[in-house]
Design a protein around this motif. Structure first.
Motif, PDB file in Angstrom:
ATOM      1  N   VAL A   1       0.858  -1.188   0.000  1.00  8.69           N
ATOM      2  CA  VAL A   1       0.000   0.000   0.000  1.00  8.69           C
ATOM      3  C   VAL A   1       0.890   1.232   0.000  1.00  8.69           C
ATOM      4  N   ALA A   2       0.514   2.226  -0.808  1.00  3.84           N
ATOM      5  CA  ALA A   2       1.210   3.512  -0.825  1.00  3.84           C
ATOM      6  C   ALA A   2       0.196   4.604  -0.500  1.00  3.84           C
ATOM      7  N   LEU A   3       0.461   5.338   0.576  1.00  5.35           N
ATOM      8  CA  LEU A   3      -0.375   6.471   0.949  1.00  5.35           C
ATOM      9  C   LEU A   3       0.316   7.725   0.438  1.00  5.35           C
ATOM     10  N   GLU A   4      -0.332   8.438  -0.476  1.00  4.76           N
ATOM     11  CA  GLU A   4       0.267   9.625  -1.078  1.00  4.76           C
ATOM     12  C   GLU A   4      -0.573  10.856  -0.769  1.00  4.76           C
ATOM     13  N   GLY A   5       0.100  11.979  -0.651  1.00  3.53           N
ATOM     14  CA  GLY A   5      -0.596  13.252  -0.436  1.00  3.53           C
ATOM     15  C   GLY A   5      -1.425  13.231   0.838  1.00  3.53           C
ATOM     16  N   PRO A   6      -2.684  13.694   0.748  1.00  4.35           N
ATOM     17  CA  PRO A   6      -3.519  13.774   1.946  1.00  4.35           C
ATOM     18  C   PRO A   6      -3.826  12.422   2.584  1.00  4.35           C
ATOM     19  N   ALA A   7      -3.665  11.338   1.853  1.00  6.29           N
ATOM     20  CA  ALA A   7      -3.927  10.006   2.409  1.00  6.29           C
ATOM     21  C   ALA A   7      -2.926   9.622   3.488  1.00  6.29           C
ATOM     22  N   GLN A   8      -1.786  10.307   3.534  1.00  2.00           N
ATOM     23  CA  GLN A   8      -0.790  10.014   4.571  1.00  2.00           C
ATOM     24  C   GLN A   8      -1.341  10.273   5.968  1.00  2.00           C
ATOM     25  N   ALA A   9      -2.395  11.063   6.059  1.00  2.00           N
ATOM     26  CA  ALA A   9      -3.030  11.327   7.356  1.00  2.00           C
ATOM     27  C   ALA A   9      -3.572  10.050   7.987  1.00  2.00           C
ATOM     28  N   CYS A  10      -3.767   9.007   7.188  1.00  2.00           N
ATOM     29  CA  CYS A  10      -4.275   7.734   7.718  1.00  2.00           C
ATOM     30  C   CYS A  10      -3.359   7.160   8.794  1.00  2.00           C
ATOM     31  N   LEU A  11      -2.088   7.528   8.772  1.00  2.00           N
ATOM     32  CA  LEU A  11      -1.136   6.988   9.743  1.00  2.00           C
ATOM     33  C   LEU A  11      -0.987   7.879  10.971  1.00  2.00           C
ATOM     34  N   GLU A  12      -1.653   9.030  10.968  1.00  2.00           N
ATOM     35  CA  GLU A  12      -1.626   9.912  12.131  1.00  2.00           C
ATOM     36  C   GLU A  12      -2.649   9.412  13.140  1.00  2.00           C
ATOM     37  N   PRO A  13      -2.514   9.832  14.405  1.00  2.00           N
ATOM     38  CA  PRO A  13      -3.518   9.431  15.384  1.00  2.00           C
ATOM     39  C   PRO A  13      -4.907   9.895  14.938  1.00  2.00           C
ATOM     40  N   PRO A  14      -5.920   9.038  15.091  1.00  2.00           N
ATOM     41  CA  PRO A  14      -7.272   9.405  14.658  1.00  2.00           C
ATOM     42  C   PRO A  14      -7.795  10.613  15.425  1.00  2.00           C
ATOM     43  N   ARG A  15      -8.555  11.419  14.727  1.00  2.00           N
ATOM     44  CA  ARG A  15      -9.090  12.645  15.331  1.00  2.00           C
ATOM     45  C   ARG A  15     -10.603  12.603  15.443  1.00  2.00           C
ATOM     46  N   GLY A  16     -11.213  11.499  15.066  1.00  2.00           N
ATOM     47  CA  GLY A  16     -12.662  11.394  15.145  1.00  2.00           C
ATOM     48  C   GLY A  16     -13.371  12.094  13.998  1.00  2.00           C
ATOM     49  N   CYS A  17     -12.638  12.512  12.987  1.00  2.00           N
ATOM     50  CA  CYS A  17     -13.266  13.234  11.874  1.00  2.00           C
ATOM     51  C   CYS A  17     -13.073  12.528  10.540  1.00  2.00           C
ATOM     52  N   TRP A  18     -12.486  11.346  10.535  1.00  2.00           N
ATOM     53  CA  TRP A  18     -12.280  10.631   9.281  1.00  2.00           C
ATOM     54  C   TRP A  18     -13.575   9.960   8.848  1.00  2.00           C
ATOM     55  N   GLN A  19     -13.737   9.845   7.559  1.00  2.00           N
ATOM     56  CA  GLN A  19     -14.854   9.089   7.008  1.00  2.00           C
ATOM     57  C   GLN A  19     -14.573   7.606   7.266  1.00  2.00           C
TER      58      GLN A  19
END
Length: 115
Positions: free
Chosen positions: A48-66
């Motif tokens: 899997v490659a997370l590019e651009g804004p998708a890299q946020a997937c690896l940050e701690p969840p903020r309760g605002c992701w779809q």
């Protein structure tokens, strides 16, 4: 019974590229769910490659992701199974198949076959 020529145990290499933002799109969660499901296939080697804004997937969840619960569960499965999740640009030519889950597409882009 003998195996047909070319039908050995060589795994096809699949790259799933995610470019969509998890805060505004459910595509990252769906892409990671698909990656986790395909990783169970013995004939595939999934990355899997997370590019651009998708890299946020690896940050701690903020309760605002779809689809945050699905996204987090899929990431956990990928980690357990040792599926590489990259945040750097990946050379797509190294893979047999590439699927892109992007921000602008209505659905995942068609499979791209590397030469």
């Amino acid at each position: 019974m003998q195996e047909a020529p070319g039908r050995g145990r060589v795994k096809k290499r699949l790259l799933i590229v995610v470019t969509a933002n998890p805060a505004t799109s459910g595509r990252p969660a769906e892409a990671l769910r698909v990656a986790a499901g395909l990783a169970a296939e013995e004939k595939l080697s999934v990355s899997v490659a997370l590019e651009g804004p998708a890299q946020a997937c690896l940050e701690p969840p903020r309760g605002c992701w779809q689809d945050e619960e699905l996204l987090l569960r899929s990431l956990e499965i990928l980690k357990e199974w040792g599926v590489p999740v990259e945040t750097q640009k990946v050379d797509r030519e190294e893979f047999d198949l590439v699927v892109v889950f992007g921000e602008t597409s209505l659905s995942p882009q068609p499979l791209l076959f590397a030469s």
